[in-house]
Scaffold this motif. Structure first.
Motif, PDB file in Angstrom:
ATOM      1  N   VAL A  20      69.181   9.548  36.529  1.00 25.71           N
ATOM      2  CA  VAL A  20      68.206  10.552  36.090  1.00 25.71           C
ATOM      3  C   VAL A  20      67.405  11.077  37.279  1.00 25.71           C
ATOM      4  O   VAL A  20      67.205  12.294  37.426  1.00 25.71           O
ATOM      5  N   LEU A  24      67.294  14.867  38.842  1.00 26.25           N
ATOM      6  CA  LEU A  24      66.035  15.594  38.972  1.00 26.25           C
ATOM      7  C   LEU A  24      65.661  15.877  40.418  1.00 26.25           C
ATOM      8  O   LEU A  24      64.779  16.703  40.682  1.00 26.25           O
ATOM      9  N   GLY A  77      61.493  10.916  31.553  1.00 29.60           N
ATOM     10  CA  GLY A  77      61.929  12.054  30.760  1.00 29.60           C
ATOM     11  C   GLY A  77      60.771  12.927  30.307  1.00 29.60           C
ATOM     12  O   GLY A  77      60.836  14.161  30.370  1.00 29.60           O
ATOM     13  N   LEU A  82      62.890  15.843  30.326  1.00 30.08           N
ATOM     14  CA  LEU A  82      64.196  15.396  29.851  1.00 30.08           C
ATOM     15  C   LEU A  82      64.098  14.486  28.620  1.00 30.08           C
ATOM     16  O   LEU A  82      65.080  13.877  28.224  1.00 30.08           O
ATOM     17  N   LYS A 157      71.252  21.308  26.023  1.00 31.77           N
ATOM     18  CA  LYS A 157      70.287  20.864  27.024  1.00 31.77           C
ATOM     19  C   LYS A 157      70.417  19.369  27.259  1.00 31.77           C
ATOM     20  O   LYS A 157      70.473  18.577  26.328  1.00 31.77           O
ATOM     21  N   LEU A 158      70.441  18.994  28.532  1.00 31.87           N
ATOM     22  CA  LEU A 158      70.495  17.583  28.891  1.00 31.87           C
ATOM     23  C   LEU A 158      69.205  16.858  28.523  1.00 31.87           C
ATOM     24  O   LEU A 158      68.123  17.438  28.549  1.00 31.87           O
ATOM     25  N   PHE A 159      69.348  15.574  28.171  1.00 27.31           N
ATOM     26  CA  PHE A 159      68.181  14.698  28.082  1.00 27.31           C
ATOM     27  C   PHE A 159      68.588  13.331  28.634  1.00 27.31           C
ATOM     28  O   PHE A 159      69.765  13.105  28.957  1.00 27.31           O
ATOM     29  N   VAL A 160      67.619  12.441  28.802  1.00 27.03           N
ATOM     30  CA  VAL A 160      67.906  11.183  29.495  1.00 27.03           C
ATOM     31  C   VAL A 160      69.024  10.395  28.837  1.00 27.03           C
ATOM     32  O   VAL A 160      69.765   9.657  29.499  1.00 27.03           O
TER      33      VAL A 160
END
Length: 236
Positions: A20, A24, A77, A82, A157-160
């Protein structure tokens, strides 16, 4: 400000945090605890971290310190966009995915530490309908369906949780390179995540180590130690 991530010298539970932060491009340092010197964590830093619940992995962000994988991922996040939502239903779906992946990660850990590893590995990789408790493929079928309609686990959309899932899929491919052969959507998802420029660069760098995945007592991809491990503080 540079973050600090503390964890053992294995992929283990720390890798998703690294993924992650690499995605970022947030500056961070690793505090690596080597298993040949496990006392540094158990009998020194753990007792002097100034944390309510010291554990590995941990995150230090200035004067803020927090431990536990899920907590660290959600903190990062939320801070960097995220994880989290003003929509309680969307947030619940994120939480559900995170919890489910954590369960699957624990299932992998139980397998590789099983005293009957080879026997349990057959059940773990089976696609039989009666293997409800242990079969990873039964669980992957659920994600295959979800990803048939979405690019990532929550949509476009990406997330953790996507990075957590990539880690889970990768270590299972280490266990069995054919594990995703019957799951084209999952295979596509994994390729999409590792093709992200930041992740591609990280996976090709010296910072990423494919092995060891697990601790020294694991029956698969365990760390090698050159000394006996004894967690009793009273024992020399």
């Amino acid at each position: 400000m540079t973050l600090v991530v503390g964890y053992w010298s294995t992929r283990g539970l720390g890798e998703t945090i690294h993924l992650v932060l690499e995605y970022l491009q947030v500056p961070y340092e690793r505090k690596t605890y080597h298993l040949n010197n496990y006392e540094e964590w158990l009998f020194k830093d753990k007792e002097n971290m100034g944390m309510d619940f010291p554990n590995l992995p941990y995150l230090i962000d200035g004067d803020f310190k927090v431990a536990q994988l899920q907590t660290v991922l959600k903190y990062i996040g939320r801070k960097y966009g995220l994880f989290g939502s003003d929509d309680s239903k969307e947030l619940a779906r994120q939480e559900e995915i995170m919890d489910n992946i954590r369960d699957l990660r624990y299932r992998f850990a139980s397998l590789v530490n099983s005293p009957v590893f080879e026997e349990d590995k057959v059940k773990y990789l089976a696609a039989l309908p009666n293997q409800f408790v242990i079969s990873i493929k039964r669980s992957l079928t659920q994600y295959e369906t979800v990803l048939g309609e979405r690019k990532y686990l929550m949509g476009d959309k990406l997330f953790v949780g996507d990075f957590f899932m990539w880690h889970l899929l990768d270590i299972n491919e280490c266990l069995d390179p054919t594990v995703l052969d019957d799951f084209p959507n999952l295979a596509r998802f994994k390729k999409d995540v590792e093709s992200l420029p930041q992740i591609d660069s990280y996976l090709k760098s010296d910072k990423f180590k494919k092995f060891p995945i697990n601790g020294p007592f694991a029956k698969f991809a365990g760390a090698t130690v050159s000394r006996e491990i004894n967690i009793s503080k009273t024992t020399p």
